[in-house]
Enzyme design. Structure first.
Site, PDB file in Angstrom:
ATOM      1  N   TYR A 191       0.872  -1.227  -0.111  1.00 12.16           N
ATOM      2  CA  TYR A 191      -0.057  -0.187  -0.012  1.00 12.16           C
ATOM      3  C   TYR A 191       0.821   1.172  -0.135  1.00 12.16           C
ATOM      4  O   TYR A 191       1.216   1.698   0.831  1.00 12.16           O
ATOM      5  CB  TYR A 191      -1.001  -0.046   1.204  1.00 12.16           C
ATOM      6  N   HIS A 243       0.069 -12.115   1.548  1.00 12.89           N
ATOM      7  CA  HIS A 243      -0.672 -11.082   0.404  1.00 12.89           C
ATOM      8  C   HIS A 243      -0.595 -11.577  -0.881  1.00 12.89           C
ATOM      9  O   HIS A 243       0.498 -11.512  -1.593  1.00 12.89           O
ATOM     10  CB  HIS A 243       0.157  -9.762   0.737  1.00 12.89           C
TER      11      HIS A 243
END
Length: 336
Positions: free
Chosen positions: A56, A140
């Site tokens: 992110y 992830h």
């Protein structure tokens, strides 16, 4: 705010979580002071679960979230981050990140689900956040890396969990089939399920949710608005569904669900947030929150009472699957 425990772990999550992808400048710039104010507002509202990732904003989300949480009692909140993408120097920068975040691309992402990659990623996340530990670590998006993720990354996380370094471990993905494999075949405690158990997509009833129940594990639901189509009281053409323009038939179905919600004195986005709790394995819904206004709206939506009869009506009309379970939602509105 009411909390639910990740089964067979010491970790409890407030029912509503703070998703920090947007404060990593997802799609557009979020000023630093606005990001900090969003975290402050979340704390004041009682949220105590915060989720981030190196992906992110190429570390910006982790840095901002760590700075905003620094100084708060560490045992009073749960922080999760993710492994699988190492941030390494970018030898060919073009100026701006190419994966949806408005940040400089001096770094790039490098897939790595090896044991060494996991340990390096956790160490780097701790450096960026400036905090002493991660309470939950997810693999992830290991879609194309099952073998290394299952055989190297997950055992490395399990070792850290068993040593007490991490409270819980799992995986986060936009698909449900592989998440079910992680629950059935690995040491994962919890999965972060994106968009596959929502008012418009209940496919997780075929794999992830039965696996969680069977093995005594837990699910964190994200993407409950399906990229926006369920985020407004009255959906319209041009809204997004799973990051693309929503097909007309889905817009029509969302509108039909919205009309039923109105008859029960609630709204489509309030029902979208409440819906995942129809399944007992779901312990949390986490939403991206960019600023205090978004935070306040989401908290207000979460606190609305959604009648259980709404789900019965939606089943009867064929607007949700008939096998969506009926679970009393009284605890959802608790402030305990």
């Amino acid at each position: 705010m009411h909390q639910r425990k990740i089964q067979n772990t010491p970790v409890s999550l407030t029912e509503l979580g703070f998703g920090a992808s947007v404060i990593g400048n997802l799609y557009r710039v979020t000023p630093a002071e606005e990001a900090a104010a969003a975290v402050d507002a979340a704390w004041q509202a009682g949220l105590r679960y915060f989720d981030t990732a190196p992906h992110y904003g190429l570390g910006l989300s982790e840095r901002r979230l760590g700075a905003a949480l620094k100084g708060r009692p560490r045992d009073e909140y749960v922080l999760s981050s993710k492994v699988g993408r190492l941030l390494v120097p970018n030898e060919d920068p073009r100026g701006v990140d190419s994966e949806g975040f408005v940040v400089r691309d001096d770094l790039r992402r490098q897939w790595d689900f090896s044991r060494d990659g996991v340990l390096r990623s956790i160490e780097a996340s701790l450096e960026r956040t400036g905090l002493d530990r991660l309470d939950i670590v997810y693999l992830h998006d290991p879609d194309d890396h099952w073998r290394q993720a299952a055989e190297e990354a997950m055992p490395a996380l399990a070792e850290l969990r068993d040593q007490g370094v991490i409270g819980a471990i799992g995986a986060g993905m936009n698909q449900s089939a592989m998440l079910a494999r992680f629950l059935r075949e690995t040491a994962a405690d919890v999965v972060m399920l994106a968009g596959r158990y929502s008012l418009l997509d209940q496919s997780a009833l075929d794999d992830v949710l039965p696996a969680a129940q069977e093995h005594g594990k837990s699910v964190v639901a994200v993407g409950v608005f399906n990229s926006g189509l369920l985020s407004r009281d009255r959906p319209t053409e041009g809204m997004k569904y799973d990051y693309q323009d929503a097909p007309p038939e889905l817009v029509a179905r969302a509108l039909a669900i919205a009309e039923v919600c109105e008859r029960y004195g609630t709204s489509l986005p309030a029902a979208a947030i409440a819906f995942p709790y129809t399944h007992p394995s779901v312990v949390n819904v986490t939403l991206g929150m960019r600023n205090p206004d978004q935070l306040a709206r989401n908290v207000e939506l979460h606190r609305r009472t959604v009648p259980e009869a709404l789900w019965d009506d939606l089943r009867a009309q064929g607007l949700i699957r008939p096998d969506v379970p009926s679970v009393a939602l009284t605890a959802r509105n608790s402030t305990g």
